[in-house]
Motif scaffolding. Sequence first.
Motif, PDB file in Angstrom:
ATOM      1  N   LYS A 150      18.761  18.016 -14.987  1.00  7.42           N
ATOM      2  CA  LYS A 150      19.381  17.145 -16.047  1.00  7.42           C
ATOM      3  C   LYS A 150      18.876  15.859 -15.736  1.00  7.42           C
ATOM      4  CE  LYS A 150      22.472  20.848 -17.286  1.00  7.42           C
ATOM      5  NZ  LYS A 150      23.860  21.081 -17.480  1.00  7.42           N
ATOM      6  N   GLY A 158      22.480  22.478  -3.327  1.00  4.73           N
ATOM      7  CA  GLY A 158      23.143  23.284  -4.276  1.00  4.73           C
ATOM      8  C   GLY A 158      24.641  23.395  -4.113  1.00  4.73           C
ATOM      9  N   GLU A 180      24.152  17.915  -3.259  1.00  2.00           N
ATOM     10  CA  GLU A 180      23.988  18.593  -4.545  1.00  2.00           C
ATOM     11  C   GLU A 180      22.531  19.206  -4.434  1.00  2.00           C
ATOM     12  OE1 GLU A 180      25.610  15.706  -4.054  1.00  2.00           O
ATOM     13  OE2 GLU A 180      27.600  15.801  -4.942  1.00  2.00           O
ATOM     14  N   ARG A 204      24.206  26.889  -4.628  1.00  2.00           N
ATOM     15  CA  ARG A 204      24.243  27.522  -6.261  1.00  2.00           C
ATOM     16  C   ARG A 204      23.106  26.874  -7.067  1.00  2.00           C
ATOM     17  NH1 ARG A 204      29.573  29.515  -6.405  1.00  2.00           N
ATOM     18  NH2 ARG A 204      31.144  28.508  -5.057  1.00  2.00           N
ATOM     19  N   ASP A 205      22.690  28.003  -7.698  1.00  2.00           N
ATOM     20  CA  ASP A 205      21.362  27.609  -8.719  1.00  2.00           C
ATOM     21  C   ASP A 205      22.065  26.599  -9.649  1.00  2.00           C
ATOM     22  OD1 ASP A 205      19.396  29.118  -7.643  1.00  2.00           O
ATOM     23  OD2 ASP A 205      20.259  31.047  -8.330  1.00  2.00           O
ATOM     24  N   GLU A 206      23.354  26.771 -10.200  1.00  2.00           N
ATOM     25  CA  GLU A 206      23.734  25.860 -11.166  1.00  2.00           C
ATOM     26  C   GLU A 206      23.835  24.415 -10.687  1.00  2.00           C
ATOM     27  OE1 GLU A 206      27.511  28.158  -9.684  1.00  2.00           O
ATOM     28  OE2 GLU A 206      25.551  28.861 -10.129  1.00  2.00           O
ATOM     29  N   VAL A 207      24.013  24.244  -9.380  1.00  2.00           N
ATOM     30  CA  VAL A 207      24.173  22.943  -9.023  1.00  2.00           C
ATOM     31  C   VAL A 207      22.733  22.458  -9.083  1.00  2.00           C
ATOM     32  CG1 VAL A 207      24.783  21.334  -7.083  1.00  2.00           C
ATOM     33  CG2 VAL A 207      26.272  23.152  -7.669  1.00  2.00           C
ATOM     34  N   ARG A 208      21.831  23.035  -8.695  1.00  2.75           N
ATOM     35  CA  ARG A 208      20.441  22.586  -8.537  1.00  2.75           C
ATOM     36  C   ARG A 208      20.045  22.324  -9.878  1.00  2.75           C
ATOM     37  NH1 ARG A 208      15.808  22.777  -5.630  1.00  2.75           N
ATOM     38  NH2 ARG A 208      17.286  22.143  -3.797  1.00  2.75           N
ATOM     39  N   SER A 209      20.399  23.164 -11.040  1.00  2.00           N
ATOM     40  CA  SER A 209      20.170  23.068 -12.380  1.00  2.00           C
ATOM     41  C   SER A 209      20.537  21.692 -12.964  1.00  2.00           C
ATOM     42  CB  SER A 209      20.389  24.447 -13.140  1.00  2.00           C
ATOM     43  OG  SER A 209      20.058  25.493 -12.654  1.00  2.00           O
ATOM     44  N   ASP A 210      21.787  21.374 -12.552  1.00  2.00           N
ATOM     45  CA  ASP A 210      22.102  20.083 -13.012  1.00  2.00           C
ATOM     46  C   ASP A 210      21.391  18.937 -12.553  1.00  2.00           C
ATOM     47  OD1 ASP A 210      24.214  21.110 -14.326  1.00  2.00           O
ATOM     48  OD2 ASP A 210      25.740  20.604 -12.863  1.00  2.00           O
TER      49      ASP A 210
END
Length: 181
Positions: free
Chosen positions: A41, A151, A148, A32-38
């Motif tokens: 951070k 992803g 993570e 998932r892109d959103e996990v990689r985006s985290d």
Amino acid sequence: MKAIDFNQLKEKALEFGFNHVGELNADTIVARDEVRSDCAKNKCKVYDKNWSCPPACGTIDECAAQMKKYKRGLILQTTGQLEDSFDFETMEETAENHRVNCNRFAEYIYENFPGSLFLVAGACTRCKTCTYPDAPCRFPNEMNSSMEAYGIVVSDLCSANAIPYYYGPNTITYVGCVLID
């Protein structure tokens, strides 16, 4: 490649100190892109500082393609019993136990099943100081990226493979996985 006896391999993982081991169907893995985006951070303070973490470990598409090469594997868990929700000593001790379990089992896996992919909880810690980005990884064949970083929503992966993620109040569980077949 020789046929893999997953029941025997699960027993071997338990011998290496994991508390819970279950089979992993690689088709249940979603990068998932959103996990990689985290990761970007940088809450863990390792983003862009370790060969096993983004961006050095590859794009999310490269990580997904690497995982798609496999059909099966194992989910590996180390669980600690906390005195209360502020028992940081046991949390750290359990994390260290899991790290040691993963490193030892990864050595066994890489020796017996070359080409496997081992993913852990958190960044690779084989070296006290990572050489990234100034020099190549000292041990590229022993480096393990985090789930993570690839992803993976760890709780979703456990659920999709009928393996508990939560073992009750005042417990903490660290999760890794190995893709073998």
